[in-house]
Motif scaffolding. Structure first.
Motif, PDB file in Angstrom:
ATOM      1  N   ASP A  15       0.639  -1.429  -0.210  1.00 43.76           N
ATOM      2  CA  ASP A  15       0.046  -0.120   0.134  1.00 43.76           C
ATOM      3  C   ASP A  15       0.699   1.245   0.092  1.00 43.76           C
ATOM      4  N   ALA A  16       2.028   1.080  -0.023  1.00 43.10           N
ATOM      5  CA  ALA A  16       3.041   2.216   0.039  1.00 43.10           C
ATOM      6  C   ALA A  16       3.753   2.415  -1.263  1.00 43.10           C
ATOM      7  N   LYS A  17       3.737   1.357  -2.354  1.00 41.77           N
ATOM      8  CA  LYS A  17       4.173   1.661  -3.469  1.00 41.77           C
ATOM      9  C   LYS A  17       4.128   3.148  -4.308  1.00 41.77           C
ATOM     10  N   ASP A  18       2.816   3.446  -4.434  1.00 42.68           N
ATOM     11  CA  ASP A  18       2.794   4.710  -5.282  1.00 42.68           C
ATOM     12  C   ASP A  18       3.260   5.816  -4.359  1.00 42.68           C
ATOM     13  N   GLU A  19       3.285   5.991  -3.196  1.00 42.00           N
ATOM     14  CA  GLU A  19       3.989   7.130  -2.375  1.00 42.00           C
ATOM     15  C   GLU A  19       5.380   7.165  -2.491  1.00 42.00           C
ATOM     16  N   ASN A 220       5.140  16.367 -12.740  1.00 41.97           N
ATOM     17  CA  ASN A 220       4.775  16.243 -11.283  1.00 41.97           C
ATOM     18  C   ASN A 220       3.983  17.398 -10.961  1.00 41.97           C
ATOM     19  N   LYS A 221       3.507  17.352  -9.602  1.00 40.59           N
ATOM     20  CA  LYS A 221       2.796  18.186  -9.083  1.00 40.59           C
ATOM     21  C   LYS A 221       3.280  19.726  -9.075  1.00 40.59           C
ATOM     22  N   ASN A 222       4.695  19.860  -8.670  1.00 40.30           N
ATOM     23  CA  ASN A 222       5.096  21.112  -8.364  1.00 40.30           C
ATOM     24  C   ASN A 222       5.518  21.760  -9.624  1.00 40.30           C
ATOM     25  N   ASP A 248      -3.747  11.286  -5.500  1.00 37.20           N
ATOM     26  CA  ASP A 248      -5.117  11.618  -5.512  1.00 37.20           C
ATOM     27  C   ASP A 248      -5.168  12.568  -4.061  1.00 37.20           C
ATOM     28  N   ILE A 249      -4.151  12.644  -3.193  1.00 41.83           N
ATOM     29  CA  ILE A 249      -4.251  13.398  -2.106  1.00 41.83           C
ATOM     30  C   ILE A 249      -3.685  15.080  -2.484  1.00 41.83           C
ATOM     31  N   ASP A 250      -3.312  15.136  -3.733  1.00 38.08           N
ATOM     32  CA  ASP A 250      -2.944  16.402  -4.316  1.00 38.08           C
ATOM     33  C   ASP A 250      -4.104  17.008  -5.111  1.00 38.08           C
ATOM     34  N   GLN A 251      -5.147  16.320  -5.247  1.00 33.28           N
ATOM     35  CA  GLN A 251      -6.193  16.745  -6.148  1.00 33.28           C
ATOM     36  C   GLN A 251      -6.724  18.194  -5.744  1.00 33.28           C
ATOM     37  N   GLU A 271      -6.665   5.858 -11.261  1.00 32.16           N
ATOM     38  CA  GLU A 271      -6.085   4.623 -11.402  1.00 32.16           C
ATOM     39  C   GLU A 271      -5.355   4.456  -9.978  1.00 32.16           C
ATOM     40  N   ASN A 272      -5.778   3.531  -9.170  1.00 31.65           N
ATOM     41  CA  ASN A 272      -5.169   3.165  -7.899  1.00 31.65           C
ATOM     42  C   ASN A 272      -5.011   4.598  -7.157  1.00 31.65           C
ATOM     43  N   GLU A 273      -3.564   5.186  -6.800  1.00 32.22           N
ATOM     44  CA  GLU A 273      -3.673   6.458  -6.106  1.00 32.22           C
ATOM     45  C   GLU A 273      -3.369   7.626  -7.039  1.00 32.22           C
ATOM     46  N   TRP A 274      -3.416   7.454  -8.435  1.00 28.21           N
ATOM     47  CA  TRP A 274      -2.922   8.267  -9.406  1.00 28.21           C
ATOM     48  C   TRP A 274      -4.222   8.792 -10.142  1.00 28.21           C
ATOM     49  N   LEU A 275      -3.909  10.016 -10.256  1.00 30.68           N
ATOM     50  CA  LEU A 275      -4.897  10.995 -11.031  1.00 30.68           C
ATOM     51  C   LEU A 275      -4.484  11.728 -12.288  1.00 30.68           C
TER      52      LEU A 275
END
Length: 281
Positions: A15-19, A220-222, A248-251, A271-275
């Protein structure tokens, strides 16, 4: 010969791979891939230092589950080994309803599919990461014929090539990495789209054209937040901005910046934790 630092994270929590992949990207990793229970991340040797190493190690240690010990190994590899790794692991992959991404050394036969051949080398974009698949699905859903596309951080050129094969009239891809620039040119030729695909070595500031129908950015987000005003300038009125490369936490953060700069949120793909977020000028 380019030398790379390979970080192997063994027995990483599922559950931490995406992070981990996301954080490595924020630190400057040019690519990560999953190998069973392990993750391998790659940095250019000249970009790797003790500060980045300690930040990554501390982040991973903090994600460990109680009574578990994540094993980490670090080694140098030369550029030729990267291609060997890709050739051993990459298989053709279907994305959306129409697209199939495959390396040139693999066979794929299925009627009615649009085949995109990608030899990735050191450039990000094989269709095997969630963000690439999300971008491709969004392009397939929203792209219309004869449009003009700007692909920022083009990587392997996969998004531009897909856009052209789905009906775009022209694409401009820009990337500040020499490997990506060369790889995008090679993949454009492999897919017979080089007459419609212009590749620029540089940044969005090196793109003179404006009035694009679509701007694509899987970075990437930044970087995306920083460039939103420039995306706006490059788009024509009612033009589409499709972005990914964040969790998704950055949405909320991404959407807030889009709204501030007069974009309308049209769609969110996950998809999974990605947006991926589709917005409109």
């Amino acid at each position: 010969m380019q030398t790379w630092i390979e970080i192997s994270i063994l027995e990483s929590p599922e559950d931490a791979k995406d992070e981990i992949i996301y954080f490595a990207g924020e630190l400057g990793s040019i690519g990560c891939w999953e190998d069973g229970n392990s993750i391998k991340c790659y940095f250019k040797k000249e970009d790797w230092n003790e500060t980045i190493k300690n930040q990554l190690l501390n982040f991973i240690q903090n994600l460990q589950e109680e009574n578990t010990k994540v094993k980490i190994s670090i080694k140098e590899i030369v550029e030729k080994n990267w291609n060997e790794i890709w050739q051993q692991t990459i298989e053709p992959i279907e994305v959306g309803e129409k697209l199939v991404i495959k390396p040139t050394w693999k066979q794929y036969h299925k009627p009615g599919k649009i085949i995109i051949q990608i030899d990735p080398k050191m450039a990000f974009g094989t269709g095997h990461h969630e963000t690439t698949r999300l971008m491709l699905k969004a392009i397939e859903k929203y792209l219309y014929p004869k449009c003009k596309v700007l692909d920022v951080g083009t990587g392997s050129g996969i998004l531009s090539i897909a856009a052209i094969k789905l009906g775009a009239d022209t694409c401009v891809g820009v990337d500040n990495d020499h490997w990506a620039y060369e790889n995008a040119l090679e993949n454009a030729e492999i897919n017979n789209v080089k007459d419609k695909f212009k590749v620029i070595l540089g940044t969005i500031d090196d793109v003179n054209e404006t009035n694009f129908d679509f701007v694509l950015a899987n970075i990437n987000k930044n970087a995306i937040i920083k460039m939103i005003p420039k995306f706006y300038e490059k788009l024509k009125d009612k033009g589409f901005l499709i972005t990914s490369g964040y969790l998704d936490i950055d949405q909320g953060t991404i959407e807030e910046h889009l709204l501030i700069h007069n974009f309308e949120i049209i769609d969110v793909l996950k998809e999974n934790e990605w947006l991926a977020i589709v917005s409109k000028k």
